[in-house]
Design an enzyme around this catalytic site. Structure first.
Site, PDB file in Angstrom:
ATOM      1  N   LYS A  67       0.694  -1.035  -0.111  1.00  0.00           N
ATOM      2  CA  LYS A  67      -0.034  -0.084  -0.151  1.00  0.00           C
ATOM      3  C   LYS A  67       0.782   1.154   0.021  1.00  0.00           C
ATOM      4  O   LYS A  67       1.891   1.194   0.757  1.00  0.00           O
ATOM      5  CB  LYS A  67      -1.006   0.129   1.332  1.00  0.00           C
ATOM      6  CG  LYS A  67      -1.908   1.211   1.290  1.00  0.00           C
ATOM      7  CD  LYS A  67      -2.686   1.454   2.395  1.00  0.00           C
ATOM      8  CE  LYS A  67      -2.155   1.896   3.679  1.00  0.00           C
ATOM      9  NZ  LYS A  67      -3.080   2.221   4.818  1.00  0.00           N
ATOM     10  N   ARG A 110      -9.924  -1.133   7.888  1.00  0.00           N
ATOM     11  CA  ARG A 110      -8.861  -2.110   8.329  1.00  0.00           C
ATOM     12  C   ARG A 110      -8.387  -1.581   9.637  1.00  0.00           C
ATOM     13  O   ARG A 110      -7.840  -2.272  10.526  1.00  0.00           O
ATOM     14  CB  ARG A 110      -7.741  -2.436   7.258  1.00  0.00           C
ATOM     15  CG  ARG A 110      -6.884  -1.337   6.856  1.00  0.00           C
ATOM     16  CD  ARG A 110      -5.906  -1.098   7.962  1.00  0.00           C
ATOM     17  NE  ARG A 110      -4.649  -0.641   7.409  1.00  0.00           N
ATOM     18  CZ  ARG A 110      -3.724   0.310   8.155  1.00  0.00           C
ATOM     19  NH1 ARG A 110      -4.015   1.011   8.968  1.00  0.00           N
ATOM     20  NH2 ARG A 110      -2.640   0.421   7.475  1.00  0.00           N
ATOM     21  N   MET A 219      -4.534   4.773  18.304  1.00  0.00           N
ATOM     22  CA  MET A 219      -4.800   4.663  16.936  1.00  0.00           C
ATOM     23  C   MET A 219      -3.929   5.799  15.982  1.00  0.00           C
ATOM     24  O   MET A 219      -3.855   5.723  14.856  1.00  0.00           O
ATOM     25  CB  MET A 219      -6.019   4.275  16.340  1.00  0.00           C
ATOM     26  CG  MET A 219      -6.803   3.313  17.164  1.00  0.00           C
ATOM     27  SD  MET A 219      -6.036   1.566  17.172  1.00  0.00           S
ATOM     28  CE  MET A 219      -6.183   1.273  15.464  1.00  0.00           C
ATOM     29  N   GLY A 220      -3.632   6.830  16.606  1.00  0.00           N
ATOM     30  CA  GLY A 220      -3.186   8.084  15.865  1.00  0.00           C
ATOM     31  C   GLY A 220      -1.739   8.219  15.767  1.00  0.00           C
ATOM     32  O   GLY A 220      -1.256   8.559  14.597  1.00  0.00           O
ATOM     33  N   ASP A 222       1.476   6.845  14.152  1.00  0.00           N
ATOM     34  CA  ASP A 222       1.927   6.130  13.179  1.00  0.00           C
ATOM     35  C   ASP A 222       3.219   6.657  12.385  1.00  0.00           C
ATOM     36  O   ASP A 222       3.524   6.181  11.474  1.00  0.00           O
ATOM     37  CB  ASP A 222       0.921   5.638  12.038  1.00  0.00           C
ATOM     38  CG  ASP A 222       0.356   7.054  11.328  1.00  0.00           C
ATOM     39  OD1 ASP A 222       0.852   8.160  11.719  1.00  0.00           O
ATOM     40  OD2 ASP A 222      -0.744   6.795  10.693  1.00  0.00           O
ATOM     41  N   LYS A 226       4.817  11.570  16.492  1.00  0.00           N
ATOM     42  CA  LYS A 226       3.226  11.614  17.112  1.00  0.00           C
ATOM     43  C   LYS A 226       3.079  10.917  18.439  1.00  0.00           C
ATOM     44  O   LYS A 226       3.859  10.027  18.818  1.00  0.00           O
ATOM     45  CB  LYS A 226       2.386  10.694  16.008  1.00  0.00           C
ATOM     46  CG  LYS A 226       2.202  11.538  14.950  1.00  0.00           C
ATOM     47  CD  LYS A 226       1.131  10.770  13.937  1.00  0.00           C
ATOM     48  CE  LYS A 226       0.736  11.573  12.740  1.00  0.00           C
ATOM     49  NZ  LYS A 226      -0.419  10.903  11.817  1.00  0.00           N
TER      50      LYS A 226
END
Length: 321
Positions: A67, A110, A219-220, A222, A226
């Site tokens: 991806k 996903r 989940m933020g 990545d 961060k």
């Protein structure tokens, strides 16, 4: 090659489908039948964009691919989503490119699917209050995926953008659930399941706000830099990761790890181990955190499902390549 546009991809894979497919991918990874390759993720120096490539191979399907995409913060002014991604699938036997799949929606579900799998394995079975910090486009997938695995009746949310809050409120209330927009502290203090999904580079959630037994999906984070949670909160919790190396390099764990508050040994619990039944959460009053950095195997799982279904239903556009 079969080209599957974004609109068709969004019709081919549901949230429930994604939870099953992503769960199988993580189980395959834990069994040594699938792996993601090292992530490339960089600031482009243009348009404030972050661009990355995630690739991997899942022998259980089999599926090989990558991806490519990232985050363009100025896209909203152009009427486009800030997150833009495409998946390229290859024939595992020959290396020939077989499909190009629009993956903005697939990336959303996903990510929600991984969060839901962690919630299913770590949150209290009767968790009914969902807290969401950050109500951009991803929050919709997080909300729907969480509702698929827990009996959510009440959603608490925080976001500095009132338009984002309004959009999520409309969706939640249309489903017949209660919605309240609250302060960061109030959302964190009252949620049974807390999901943070922001582009923050500073801690938003403090250790003292989180009750024993609460589950957090972080989940933020990545990308290097961060951060959404205080390092003291991360260090005090029971951690489950999607991939250990990603967690300590680009995930929420990177900051506690860099300060020596978290060791690699403490990151032995993985989502693959959890979904395969080989690993379990600890005590019921543990604070649990899933550090979801996003893996290539998630992307390949949902894109391969879209590809198989497009072939079966005669969708997409075939071309010589």
């Amino acid at each position: 090659m079969l080209i599957i546009p974004e609109q068709q991809a969004s019709q081919l894979v549901s949230v429930e489908d994604a939870i099953d497919a992503v769960g199988d991918a993580f189980a395959a990874s834990y069994a040594g039948k699938a792996r993601s390759y090292p992530v490339v993720r960089e600031q482009t120096g243009h348009a404030d964009a972050v661009f990355g490539v995630k690739a991997g191979f899942d022998a259980s399907l089999p599926v090989l691919g990558l991806k490519a995409g990232g985050y363009w913060p100025g896209n909203v002014k152009r009427g486009l989503g800030n997150h833009q991604s495409s998946v390229l699938l290859f024939d595992a036997d020959t290396g020939r490119a077989v499909a190009l799949v629009g993956a903005n929606y697939l990336t959303g579900i996903r990510t929600g699917a991984a969060s839901a799998l962690a919630t299913r394995g770590l949150a209290s079975p009767d968790a009914s209050i969902l807290g969401i910090v950050g109500t951009g486009a991803q929050s919709i997938h997080q909300y729907r995926a969480t509702c698929a695995v827990r009996p959510i009746t009440h959603v608490l949310a925080w976001d500095p953008n009132p338009d984002n809050l309004r959009a999520l409120r409309d969706l939640v209330e249309a489903d017949g659930l209660r919605f309240d927009a609250l302060s960061l502290e109030a959302v964190a203090r009252h949620a049974d399941v807390l999901i943070t999904v922001t582009p923050s580079h500073m801690p938003l959630i403090r250790r003292e706000w989180i009750r024993p037994g609460v589950h957090i999906n972080a989940m933020g984070a990545d990308t290097i830099g961060k951060q959404e949670l205080e390092v003291e909160l991360v260090a005090a919790a029971s951690i489950v990761v999607d991939e250990i190396q990603q967690a300590i390099s680009i995930g929420e764990c990177q900051h506690a790890y860099a300060r020596g508050l978290l060791t690699a040994e403490k990151l032995s619990l993985t989502l693959g181990g959890l979904v395969s039944g080989a690993q379990q959460r600890g005590a019921a009053d543990d604070i649990t955190i899933f550090d979801g950095t996003g893996t290539a195997l998630q992307d390949l799982a949902v894109a391969a499902l879209a590809y198989r279904r497009a072939q079966k239903e005669g969708l997409g556009f075939a071309c010589d390549f």
